[in-house]
Enzyme design. Structure first.
Site, PDB file in Angstrom:
ATOM      1  N   LYS A 174       0.922  -1.256   0.125  1.00 57.76           N
ATOM      2  CA  LYS A 174       0.117   0.083  -0.079  1.00 57.76           C
ATOM      3  C   LYS A 174       0.947   1.411   0.038  1.00 57.76           C
ATOM      4  CE  LYS A 174      -4.011  -2.023  -0.116  1.00 57.76           C
ATOM      5  NZ  LYS A 174      -4.861  -1.806  -1.323  1.00 57.76           N
TER       6      LYS A 174
HETATM    7  N1  PMP Z   1      -3.469  -8.054   1.543  1.00 60.66           N
HETATM    8  C1  PMP Z   1      -3.688  -7.092   2.514  1.00 60.66           C
HETATM    9  C2  PMP Z   1      -3.094  -7.400   3.678  1.00 60.66           C
HETATM   10  C3  PMP Z   1      -4.318  -5.772   2.311  1.00 60.66           C
HETATM   11  O1  PMP Z   1      -4.453  -4.901   3.001  1.00 60.66           O
HETATM   12  C4  PMP Z   1      -4.785  -5.957   1.177  1.00 60.66           C
HETATM   13  C5  PMP Z   1      -5.676  -4.544   0.532  1.00 60.66           C
HETATM   14  N2  PMP Z   1      -6.956  -4.425   1.042  1.00 60.66           N
HETATM   15  C6  PMP Z   1      -4.749  -6.746  -0.070  1.00 60.66           C
HETATM   16  C7  PMP Z   1      -3.978  -7.769   0.328  1.00 60.66           C
HETATM   17  C8  PMP Z   1      -5.346  -6.682  -1.486  1.00 60.66           C
HETATM   18  O2  PMP Z   1      -4.493  -5.629  -2.320  1.00 60.66           O
HETATM   19  P1  PMP Z   1      -5.491  -4.864  -3.305  1.00 60.66           P
HETATM   20  O3  PMP Z   1      -6.333  -4.018  -2.515  1.00 60.66           O
HETATM   21  O4  PMP Z   1      -4.347  -4.217  -3.920  1.00 60.66           O
HETATM   22  O5  PMP Z   1      -6.523  -5.694  -4.060  1.00 60.66           O
END
Ligand code: PMP
Length: 344
Positions: free
Chosen positions: A48
């Site tokens: 992120k």
């Molecule tokens: N793993 C974790 C621990 C996350 O916080 C997130 C994001 N919500 C994701 C995977 C998924 O990534 P994305 O939001 O880019 O699909």
């Protein structure tokens, strides 16, 4: 990366360029070469960081943000941490509406990083005024000069990964990647990365990972929103009870669903077999590999890249707590040995 002799101007210069690390044991019973893109090497310990920096810098370029302004977001924790980190360096206030499903560790961490945190109930619908979406929207309206990142509905989320994660993986695999396996939450990671990789080679197979209790896989297959798919589950950051516009369903070939229990055991197995201490969704992504491997998905020459989105330290009170595992009943049905802390 702007640096000389490993001296950096600030933590933001370390975002991206995460390592691709070969998995030597955990999937060795399957054909193919397995590599993890280990996003915990980002300074905020998750993927992120990429979207926080990218989206904030895009807003700065458009003249929307200036120092002293407020950045608002809904978050399962990781995005909040990254936005808080970027805000500190760039001089913004950070306000976060988080789900009550987020671990206490994550919430404490956000506060430590200077964020103002609103904890909202997890199991209410997105249009309920108590939901973290509605709370964030309200705060955005109330706080003058605020910017709402809105990661689930912000296509810059996709662009961030299109511009960084995708090219990095292409380069690291010297264009030899055959499969990308990634969890889908907002869908930004998988969509942006997949878009870039498929532009280089349309034959790269992209497999999304979804949770039982989430609508994403069914929507991908039918393009219909099926409420019956929705029920509570434990993994944070994976799957959704709505359809995010930050997911480009057209660049994803298929979705695999994984259970809370198997993902938890697989997360623990990653630590024990590869020495990588990663988060719950890394366990989920790896669990998808185990299921696909059993189905004979991979062949000897395949190069499979799995995204490990964050670090294990954020789950000490959950997946890596024997007490929590016991409370969930995860030791009863499957892995008695683990309950005794015997080697997997
Ligand atoms: N793993 C974790 C621990 C996350 O916080 C997130 C994001 N919500 C994701 C995977 C998924 O990534 P994305 O939001 O880019 O699909």
């Amino acid at each position: 990366m702007k640096h000389k002799n490993q001296v950096f101007d600030n933590v933001l210069d370390l975002i991206g360029h995460t390592p691709l690390i070969k998995l030597n044991k955990i999937a060795s019973k399957f054909k193919g070469n397995f590599y993890a893109k280990v996003e915990s090497f980002n300074p905020g310990h998750s993927s992120k960081d990429r979207i926080a920096l990218y989206i904030i810098e895009q807003a700065e370029k458009k003249g929307i943000l200036s120092p002293g302004d407020t950045i608002i977001e809904t978050t399962s924790g990781n995005t909040g941490f990254s936005i808080a980190m970027v805000s500190i360096i760039k001089g913004y206030d950070c306000v976060l509406a988080v789900s009550s499903k987020s671990s206490a560790d994550k919430i404490d961490m956000l506060k430590t990083m200077g964020a103002k945190v609103y904890v909202c109930p997890a199991h209410v619908s997105a249009d309920d005024p108590r939901s973290y979406y509605q709370v964030a929207k309200r705060l955005h309206e109330e706080i003058k000069g605020s910017v709402y990142i809105n990661q689930y509905f912000n296509e810059l989320n996709i662009d961030a990964h299109y511009k960084s994660t995708g090219p990095e993986i292409w380069k690291q695999t010297e264009g030899k990647i055959t499969h990308l396996v990634a969890c889908s939450g907002t869908g930004g990671t998988i969509s942006g990365t997949a878009k870039y990789l498929k532009e280089q080679n349309p034959n790269v197979k992209v497999i999304g990972v979804d949770a039982f209790g989430s609508v994403i896989k069914k929507y991908h297959e039918t393009r219909e929103f099926d409420e019956k798919e929705i029920y509570p589950y434990r993994i944070e950051g994976l799957g959704k009870n709505l359809i995010p516009t930050a997911t480009n369903f057209d660049v994803i070939d298929e979705f695999v669903k994984v259970t809370d229990e198997e993902s938890a055991h697989t997360a623990r197995l990653i630590a024990k077999s590869e020495g990588m201490f990663v988060g719950y969704t890394s366990g989920a992504a790896m669990q998808a590999i185990m299921q696909l491997g059993e189905l004979g998905e991979f062949k000897e020459s395949d190069n499979i890249v799995i995204i490990f989105p964050d670090h294990g330290s954020r789950y000490m009170s959950k997946v890596y707590s024997d007490k929590w595992m016991n409370e969930q009943g995860f030791f009863d049905s499957k892995n008695e040995a683990a309950a005794q802390n015997i080697q997997y």
